[in-house]
Design an enzyme around this catalytic site. Structure first.
Site, PDB file in Angstrom:
ATOM      1  CE1 TYR B  26      77.700 -25.791   2.930  1.00 16.15           C
ATOM      2  CE2 TYR B  26      77.585 -23.598   1.968  1.00 16.15           C
ATOM      3  CZ  TYR B  26      78.326 -24.702   2.360  1.00 16.15           C
ATOM      4  OH  TYR B  26      79.690 -24.722   2.167  1.00 16.15           O
ATOM      5  CD  GLU B  27      74.482 -30.757   3.643  1.00 18.28           C
ATOM      6  OE1 GLU B  27      73.378 -31.294   3.810  1.00 18.28           O
ATOM      7  OE2 GLU B  27      75.492 -31.037   4.323  1.00 18.28           O
ATOM      8  CB  ILE B  93      79.123 -29.518  12.064  1.00 13.33           C
ATOM      9  CG1 ILE B  93      79.720 -28.323  12.823  1.00 13.33           C
ATOM     10  CG2 ILE B  93      79.880 -29.812  10.781  1.00 13.33           C
ATOM     11  CD1 ILE B  93      81.120 -28.571  13.379  1.00 13.33           C
ATOM     12  CE1 TYR B  94      72.762 -22.923  10.131  1.00 11.84           C
ATOM     13  CE2 TYR B  94      73.841 -23.412   8.043  1.00 11.84           C
ATOM     14  CZ  TYR B  94      73.001 -22.610   8.800  1.00 11.84           C
ATOM     15  OH  TYR B  94      72.407 -21.508   8.223  1.00 11.84           O
ATOM     16  CG  ASN B 132      80.988 -28.097   1.825  1.00 15.29           C
ATOM     17  OD1 ASN B 132      81.581 -27.029   1.874  1.00 15.29           O
ATOM     18  ND2 ASN B 132      80.146 -28.501   2.773  1.00 15.29           N
ATOM     19  CE1 TYR B 139      83.939 -31.401   7.276  1.00 20.44           C
ATOM     20  CE2 TYR B 139      84.582 -30.847   9.523  1.00 20.44           C
ATOM     21  CZ  TYR B 139      83.612 -30.991   8.559  1.00 20.44           C
ATOM     22  OH  TYR B 139      82.311 -30.704   8.863  1.00 20.44           O
ATOM     23  CD  GLU B 151      91.684 -46.685   4.150  1.00 19.13           C
ATOM     24  OE1 GLU B 151      90.652 -47.345   4.412  1.00 19.13           O
ATOM     25  OE2 GLU B 151      92.531 -46.361   5.017  1.00 19.13           O
TER      26      GLU B 151
END
Lengths: 173, 173
Positions: B26-27, B93-94, B132, B139, B151
């Site tokens: 996926y990444e 996390i998946y 993503n 999030y 930052e």
């Protein structure tokens, strides 16, 4: 200039605490520091410590202008990559300004790398502020990759009420 | 859809290993995964484990199309902020695609937050790739701050020969 890089002891926590604040001032966020030396002693020197720390120390005849012999530190811990395995994460590295340019920072960084390799780590990782050009150049000169630039990784944080809200929504066991 | 979030056991490592590879696909970096399930067993279930893991599990009557009941995972470890104290870092996390949209990801994330708070953590942190958008939005909707955007934090890595070089230049004891 002669110096020694050694593992920090519980007694070094007052000096480390002093330098944590100096580093926060350099990073333009001095009001963010909420950790005292007592908490460092508790969190770093307990049964399952949250971190390890190295200090750079000069001989008595070379103290800082305020009389300190502990003049730099590197605080790190072990993390994990599900792709590559154990990693050492360098959380803080700092040398008092009057001692810079003598290899103290390099000594601390390299010792963290050595300690990490002894623990089977295959990566050393850290984060750095985008405007901190001297530090970014220092790492780049030693072969570091900037994964935010090259791969697009962003650093995400939950804290305060947002963290509490997440925890409260956890499925019941 | 009914599901359970529970602590992973050593026996779950084969399933976690399978899903680590699915996440890497996926990444867009599947060739990067070098860790086997045996290494996960060694590194996560030893005296001083490098990580902890939660899994999302469905009942036997709801297995994935390939027959799996362990259909999601969250792998995390504890880190430290010299400003704020203990932190929980969510490394992976998946949730398998066929189970998404049912709250499994939220369940895993929230359980990590809850476990972290029980260990005195004041922050939950993670990294996410800039492209993503679904994850970043997930999030953000839950109150996360993107510290790279706000930052200017960049994520830096030393590995391979560059890490070896650093270690070899460490000051002698």
């Amino acid at each position: 200039m002669h110096f020694k890089v050694r593992a920090a002891t519980k007694e070094d926590c007052k000096e480390i605490s002093r330098m944590i604040l100096e580093l926060a001032v350099f990073e333009k966020m001095p009001d963010q520091v909420k950790i005292s030396h007592e908490e460092l002693e508790r969190d770093g020197f307990c049964q399952n410590p949250f971190f390890e720390c190295l200090v750079a120390e000069v001989p008595e005849e070379n103290t800082s202008k305020d009389g300190f012999t502990v003049v730099g530190y590197a605080l790190y811990f072990y993390t994990y990559s599900t792709w590559k395995g154990p990693t050492v994460f360098l959380e803080d590295i700092y040398v008092m300004p009057e001692f810079r340019g003598n290899g103290f920072g390099k000594g601390l960084l390299c010792k963290v790398a050595k300690v990490g390799k002894e623990k089977r780590c295959v990566r050393l990782q850290l984060s750095v502020l985008d405007w901190n050009t001297p530090t970014r150049d220092f790492y780049a000169a030693k072969g570091a990759q900037d994964l935010t630039d090259s791969e697009g990784w962003h650093f995400i944080r939950f804290d305060g009420q947002n963290l509490d809200n997440l925890a409260n929504e956890a499925p019941k066991d």
